[in-house]
Design a protein around this motif. Structure first.
Motif, short mmCIF file in Angstrom:
data_model
loop_
_atom_site.label_atom_id
_atom_site.label_comp_id
_atom_site.label_asym_id
_atom_site.label_seq_id
_atom_site.Cartn_x
_atom_site.Cartn_y
_atom_site.Cartn_z
N VAL A 75 30.64 23.11 32.57
CA VAL A 75 29.20 23.28 32.39
C VAL A 75 28.61 24.02 33.59
N ALA A 76 27.41 24.53 33.41
CA ALA A 76 26.68 25.23 34.47
C ALA A 76 25.21 25.24 34.07
N ASP A 77 24.34 25.68 34.98
CA ASP A 77 22.90 25.61 34.72
C ASP A 77 22.23 26.97 34.63
N GLY A 78 23.02 28.02 34.47
CA GLY A 78 22.45 29.36 34.44
C GLY A 78 22.61 30.09 35.74
N GLY A 79 23.18 29.44 36.75
CA GLY A 79 23.45 30.08 38.03
C GLY A 79 24.90 30.55 38.09
N GLU A 80 25.39 30.70 39.31
CA GLU A 80 26.76 31.14 39.51
C GLU A 80 27.74 30.22 38.78
N GLY A 81 28.68 30.80 38.08
CA GLY A 81 29.69 30.04 37.36
C GLY A 81 29.39 29.82 35.89
N THR A 82 28.22 30.27 35.42
CA THR A 82 27.83 30.04 34.03
C THR A 82 28.75 30.79 33.07
N VAL A 83 29.06 32.05 33.38
CA VAL A 83 29.94 32.83 32.51
C VAL A 83 31.31 32.17 32.42
N GLU A 84 31.88 31.83 33.57
CA GLU A 84 33.21 31.20 33.58
C GLU A 84 33.20 29.90 32.79
N ALA A 85 32.16 29.09 33.00
CA ALA A 85 32.08 27.79 32.33
C ALA A 85 32.04 27.95 30.81
N LEU A 86 31.20 28.84 30.31
CA LEU A 86 31.06 29.00 28.87
C LEU A 86 32.26 29.69 28.24
N VAL A 87 32.84 30.66 28.94
CA VAL A 87 34.05 31.30 28.42
C VAL A 87 35.18 30.28 28.28
N ASN A 88 35.33 29.43 29.29
CA ASN A 88 36.37 28.40 29.24
C ASN A 88 36.09 27.34 28.18
N ALA A 89 34.81 26.93 28.09
CA ALA A 89 34.46 25.86 27.16
C ALA A 89 34.52 26.30 25.71
N LEU A 90 34.18 27.56 25.45
CA LEU A 90 34.06 28.03 24.07
C LEU A 90 35.19 28.95 23.63
N GLY A 91 36.11 29.24 24.54
CA GLY A 91 37.24 30.09 24.16
C GLY A 91 36.89 31.56 24.06
#
Length: 380
Positions: A42-58
């Motif tokens: 997870v992330a809040d729209g800051g740094e790491g958001t892209v990585e978090a969503l790519v990993n979480a959603l495939g």
């Protein structure tokens, strides 16, 4: 058999959201012979958001050559999601960490590279674009990004401006005739955790300008320019958004995204939690472990910990926050759904040492949490 859900933000510069879950899983298996583990990045729209969503959603990462805030060529990445959408962190192309200290001057920086990322996503046929706009090095009112999409910002002599912070005061009209027509066919979301307006004492220039290298004189210059620019925006679009919450985010990119792209403003953490179906993951969970690099009084305002804790509270699930560091103001989180706060660092030392031993300290903190949870299960 206990059921645990791990949903932590990244610890900037040391531990990613995904890695935090991996470490928690290792320690949990050491503590329990049988345990049901669930995890989500997870992330809040800051740094790491892209990585978090790519990993979480495939999803997948796309790498693109773009301009950095000062116009140099760099490679930046964004995420393509399985649902035909894209997630873009503007900091990847227009972020403050991309510049050296002596390059940080919001009069001379631009969001043009962010616009290039949007254009690339349009080329790939995406139908939904989420913009995470934290961490910018810019105060250009979003002009750079909109120029990359075809808008032209003209001075009194109808000459096109470069669209940097120093150009705000010179904008007299905006030519939208060359705006990329595909923009109107895409749904844009701006993930934002600040509610600052475009202008005024709490606006983009006054609040965030100093963080981007502006002294008092430069802040005054930028504020004067932003007020002038906002009046041109109002004249062009027939609506004044200068006082709207979030319009001042990312040096005014929030306002530009709403007006030029028709974007809606969303809470970063709430939007991410909905995308990863967090409420469904909570079903049957005994305890949720969340966290972020540093917790303080501001953590209750749209950050991962407070967002996760609110969802946990609704479902009656205890929420423990494992944080890199915290100050006394962080205890306000205990009034907002967090059941316990556990810092990883328990000895005095330098920031460099904390970063060097980040994973070791994280594991030790996880052991402290799970040992207490075991006592709790034995008592009940």
């Amino acid at each position: 058999m206990p059921s645990l859900l791990f949903a932590s933000d990244s610890f900037k510069g040391s531990i990613s959201s995904t890695r935090a879950s991996e470490l928690l899983s290792l320690v949990a298996h050491d503590e329990w012979a049988q345990v049901d583990l669930r995890s989500v990045a997870v992330a809040d729209g800051g740094e790491g958001t892209v990585e978090a969503l790519v990993n979480a959603l495939g999803g997948e990462l796309v790498h693109v050559m773009v301009k950095n805030p000062c116009g140099a060529d760099i490679q930046a990445s964004y995420g393509l999601l399985p649902n035909g959408g894209a997630i873009i962190e503007m900091a990847a192309a227009s972020g403050l960490p991309l510049l050296s200290t002596n390059q940080r001057d919001p009069r001379f920086t631009s969001t043009f590279g962010t616009g290039q990322l949007i254009a690339d996503a349009l080329d790939r046929g995406v139908t939904d674009i989420s913009l995470a706009i934290g961490g910018s090095a810019t105060n250009d009112g979003g002009m750079g990004a909109m120029r990359a999409l075809g808008a032209r910002f003209l001075d009194a002599d109808e000459r096109e401006l470069a669209g940097r912070g120093k150009d705000l005061i010179r904008v007299r009209s905006i030519d939208l005739s060359g705006m990329d027509e595909r923009v109107s066919q895409v749904h844009f979301h701006v993930m934002c955790d600040v509610d600052n307006p475009l202008v005024g004492p709490q606006g983009a220039s006054c609040v965030f300008g100093p963080q981007k290298g502006a002294d008092e004189v430069v802040v005054a210059e930028l504020e004067k320019g932003m007020k002038s620019y906002s009046s041109v925006l109002a004249k062009t679009f027939g609506i004044d958004v200068s006082g709207d919450p979030g319009a001042g985010a990312a040096g005014g990119l929030g306002a530009a995204a709403r007006l030029f792209l028709g974007a809606d403003m969303v809470s970063g953490i709430e939007y991410v939690l909905d995308l990863v179906h967090f409420d469904e993951l909570l079903e049957g969970v005994d305890v949720c472990i969340t966290g972020e690099g540093h917790a303080d009084g501001q953590s209750v305002r749209g950050k991962v910990i407070s967002g996760v804790a609110r969802r946990c509270n609704r479902h009656g699930v205890p929420c423990v926050a494992l944080v890199g560091s915290m100050d006394s103001s962080a205890t306000i989180l205990l009034e907002h759904g967090v059941s316990a706060l556990v810092p990883t660092v328990i000895e005095c030392g330098s920031v460099e040492e904390a970063m060097r031993y980040a994973e070791q300290n994280y594991i030790l903190a996880a052991k402290r949490i799970f040992s207490l949870l075991k006592i709790g299960t034995q008592l009940t």
